[in-house]
Scaffold this motif. Structure first.
Motif, PDB file in Angstrom:
ATOM      1  N   LYS A   7       0.832  -1.203   0.000  1.00 50.50           N
ATOM      2  CA  LYS A   7       0.000   0.000   0.000  1.00 50.50           C
ATOM      3  C   LYS A   7       0.868   1.255   0.000  1.00 50.50           C
ATOM      4  CE  LYS A   7      -4.153  -2.172   1.805  1.00 50.50           C
ATOM      5  NZ  LYS A   7      -5.078  -2.196   0.670  1.00 50.50           N
TER       6      LYS A   7
ATOM      7  N   VAL B 247      -8.053   5.833   9.116  1.00 45.87           N
ATOM      8  CA  VAL B 247      -7.996   4.481   8.564  1.00 45.87           C
ATOM      9  C   VAL B 247      -6.570   3.943   8.699  1.00 45.87           C
ATOM     10  CG1 VAL B 247      -8.502   3.044   6.545  1.00 45.87           C
ATOM     11  CG2 VAL B 247      -9.778   5.170   6.912  1.00 45.87           C
TER      12      VAL B 247
ATOM     13  N   ALA C 231      -6.671   9.526  -0.705  1.00 46.56           N
ATOM     14  CA  ALA C 231      -6.738  10.068   0.660  1.00 46.56           C
ATOM     15  C   ALA C 231      -5.339  10.486   1.115  1.00 46.56           C
ATOM     16  CB  ALA C 231      -7.286   8.993   1.593  1.00 46.56           C
TER      17      ALA C 231
ATOM     18  N   ASN D  95     -15.952  -6.668   7.499  1.00 42.67           N
ATOM     19  CA  ASN D  95     -15.675  -6.749   6.070  1.00 42.67           C
ATOM     20  C   ASN D  95     -15.403  -8.187   5.657  1.00 42.67           C
ATOM     21  OD1 ASN D  95     -16.055  -4.257   4.978  1.00 42.67           O
ATOM     22  ND2 ASN D  95     -13.888  -3.726   4.853  1.00 42.67           N
TER      23      ASN D  95
ATOM     24  N   GLU E 270      -4.299   6.704   7.104  1.00 43.99           N
ATOM     25  CA  GLU E 270      -4.937   7.398   5.997  1.00 43.99           C
ATOM     26  C   GLU E 270      -6.156   8.198   6.435  1.00 43.99           C
ATOM     27  OE1 GLU E 270      -4.891   4.983   2.139  1.00 43.99           O
ATOM     28  OE2 GLU E 270      -7.008   5.373   2.475  1.00 43.99           O
ATOM     29  N   GLU E 271      -6.351   9.295   5.760  1.00 41.45           N
ATOM     30  CA  GLU E 271      -7.545  10.131   5.945  1.00 41.45           C
ATOM     31  C   GLU E 271      -8.799   9.321   5.592  1.00 41.45           C
ATOM     32  OE1 GLU E 271      -9.372  13.749   3.134  1.00 41.45           O
ATOM     33  OE2 GLU E 271      -7.449  12.825   2.708  1.00 41.45           O
ATOM     34  N   PHE E 272      -9.872   9.481   6.348  1.00 40.71           N
ATOM     35  CA  PHE E 272     -11.137   8.787   6.083  1.00 40.71           C
ATOM     36  C   PHE E 272     -11.916   9.533   5.008  1.00 40.71           C
ATOM     37  CE2 PHE E 272     -15.690   8.159   7.001  1.00 40.71           C
ATOM     38  CZ  PHE E 272     -15.762   6.783   6.895  1.00 40.71           C
TER      39      PHE E 272
ATOM     40  N   LYS F 202     -19.004  -5.092   0.559  1.00 38.36           N
ATOM     41  CA  LYS F 202     -17.948  -5.752   1.340  1.00 38.36           C
ATOM     42  C   LYS F 202     -18.439  -6.240   2.700  1.00 38.36           C
ATOM     43  CE  LYS F 202     -13.721  -4.078  -0.684  1.00 38.36           C
ATOM     44  NZ  LYS F 202     -14.068  -2.976  -1.600  1.00 38.36           N
TER      45      LYS F 202
END
Ligand code: AMP
Ligand code: GLY
Length: 426
Positions: free
Chosen positions: A105, A144, A120, A227, A188-190, A217
């Motif tokens: 990622k 996240v 994001a 999920n 990470e930003e939501f 999901k």
């Protein structure tokens, strides 16, 4: 006549085998390892494991396979394409360098940052204390947390508040909940909005855009619960159609392909963009380096063109020389039937009934994911996601009614499925 080998054994591979078997050029489709339902359209090779590159390549050589198609991400990230190409075997999928788009990622985020692909905001951490400090001082929640490496779709945790984030980061980095995959973590930003997927097949230069799709999901109705790999899907996804699709191609797919190419990666395979359609436009949630599952089960029943020609050309030639692919205008909806308890623990080996009755319904195709053929010829469950019951219909309502009519014909002890697939568009 051409011979094709498909690697994998889920619903996606069943859909790939069925579409390849429809090609006028293809004589035989093999599937390694395959499953209990794929044997209707392909010769299954249950003893050939997805991870055994040696034996897979040996089989491809001995059987005179013209093209190998890789379904799942793990062999791509582990370099199956490099291995086959070194032996002079044609194979569809990115090499190990290209597969980093899904396999790391951090790699994907950094590539997007370098080439201005909207995504994001994020930070990458290799050190637990630094990540902990950052989350301790962060003002905006939710946030996240994502394990860097492959974690079967389970390495992403949305943390509503600071306390959850601090517990989760400790589990990931200190307690190594996802093993090596979470030694590095992306924070990470939501993003808020509606999700959609766009798949493109590429030879490294030209993009062939496949229909938009959306999966569900979450395990339970109303998109609640943990999920999963995906409990259902439909194609197209209206939220990503029209001018929005043009924007996705222009702002996301073209820049990422150019970026890979500028960085010396000739990417031949699928680029699957998982997107959030936000108020500010499309933003990338993740890239995958292969076809989605269950998205493939709802895209390929709509494909009218020759899938073999598309994948072989992407792997070995110039996609620019092919006509754009043709797809049925009618939508397709797919409902996943799972073993009770999935994505937690569940029982396998349950005798199953009614799949042929479902398949016989107009527009309905049943793709098998976790099924096994018994000695007596019947089928038993053999996994979490067991079937994907799909239907093409005149409109979404008709497709959905037909898919659920198929579901209602099928039974085994403990079968579980969501009753609200497609709720956002109906
Ligand atoms: P991924 O494995 O990266 O696709 O993440 C799994 C799921 O987590 C996605 O399909 C989204 O539903 C959710 N997700 C991941 N990243 C974000 C984000 N930045 N904002 C909101 N939801 C996210
Ligand atoms: N359906 C999500 C995936 O294939 O990753």
């Amino acid at each position: 006549m051409k011979k094709v080998l498909v690697i994998g054994g889920g619903g996606r591979e069943h859909a790939l085998c069925a579409a390849l078997a429809r090609s006028p050029q293809v004589g035989t489709v093999y599937c390694a390892p395959g499953n209990g339902g794929i044997d209707a359209v392909a010769e299954c090779l249950p003893d050939l494991l997805v991870s055994d590159f040696d034996r897979l390549a040996e089989f491809a050589e001995q059987a005179g396979i013209d093209l190998t198609v890789v379904g799942p991400e793990n062999p791509l990230v582990d370099g199956i394409v490099d291995y086959f190409r070194e032996r002079g075997l044609a194979i569809f999928g990115p090499d190990a360098k290209g597969a980093q788009l899904e396999g790391s990622k951090a790699f994907a985020k950094d590539l997007m940052a370098r080439h201005n692909v909207p995504t994001a905001g994020y930070r990458v951490f290799d050190d637990f204390d630094a990540a902990h400090d950052y989350l301790q001082n962060l003002e905006y929640y939710p946030v996240v947390l994502k394990a860097d490496g492959l974690a079967a779709g389970k390495g992403v945790v949305i943390c509503e508040d600071r306390e959850t984030a601090l517990t989760t980061i400790a589990e990931m980095m200190r307690d190594k909940r996802f093993g090596e995959a979470s030694e590095r973590v992306v924070v990470e930003e939501f993003l808020r909005g509606e999700e959609a997927s766009v798949h493109a097949v590429t030879d490294g230069k030209t993009l062939m855009i496949f229909p938009t799709s959306q999966d569900h999901k979450a395990a339970h109705e109303g998109d609640k619960g943990p999920n999963t790999g995906g409990m259902g899907a439909y194609s197209p996804a209206p939220v990503a159609e029209g001018p929005m699709l043009d924007k996705i191609i222009r702002d996301v797919l073209i820049p990422v392909l150019n970026g890979l190419s500028m960085e010396g990666i000739e990417y031949r395979g699928v680029i699957y963009a998982g997107l959030m359609i936000t108020k500010g436009g499309p933003r990338v949630v993740e890239f995958n380096a292969r076809f989605g599952d269950p998205e493939t089960e709802v895209m390929l029943p709509r494909l009218k063109s020759d899938l073999y020609e598309i994948l072989f050309t992407a792997a070995t030639g110039r996609l620019a020389d092919l006509e754009p692919p043709e797809f049925d205008e009618r939508p397709c909806m797919g409902v996943v039937m799972a073993s009770g308890g999935y994505p937690g623990s569940y029982q396998s080996g349950k005798p199953m009934y009614g799949m042929e009755d479902a398949d016989a319904l107009d527009g309905v195709t049943v793709f098998h994911a976790g099924t096994r053929r018994r000695e007596d010829g019947g089928l038993s469950t053999a996994g979490g996601r067991v079937l994907c019951v799909t239907a093409v219909g005149a409109d979404f309502q008709a497709a959905r009614d037909a898919a659920y009519a198929g579901v209602s014909r099928i039974r085994w002890e403990g079968a579980y499925y969501r009753t609200d697939i497609g709720h956002r568009i109906l």
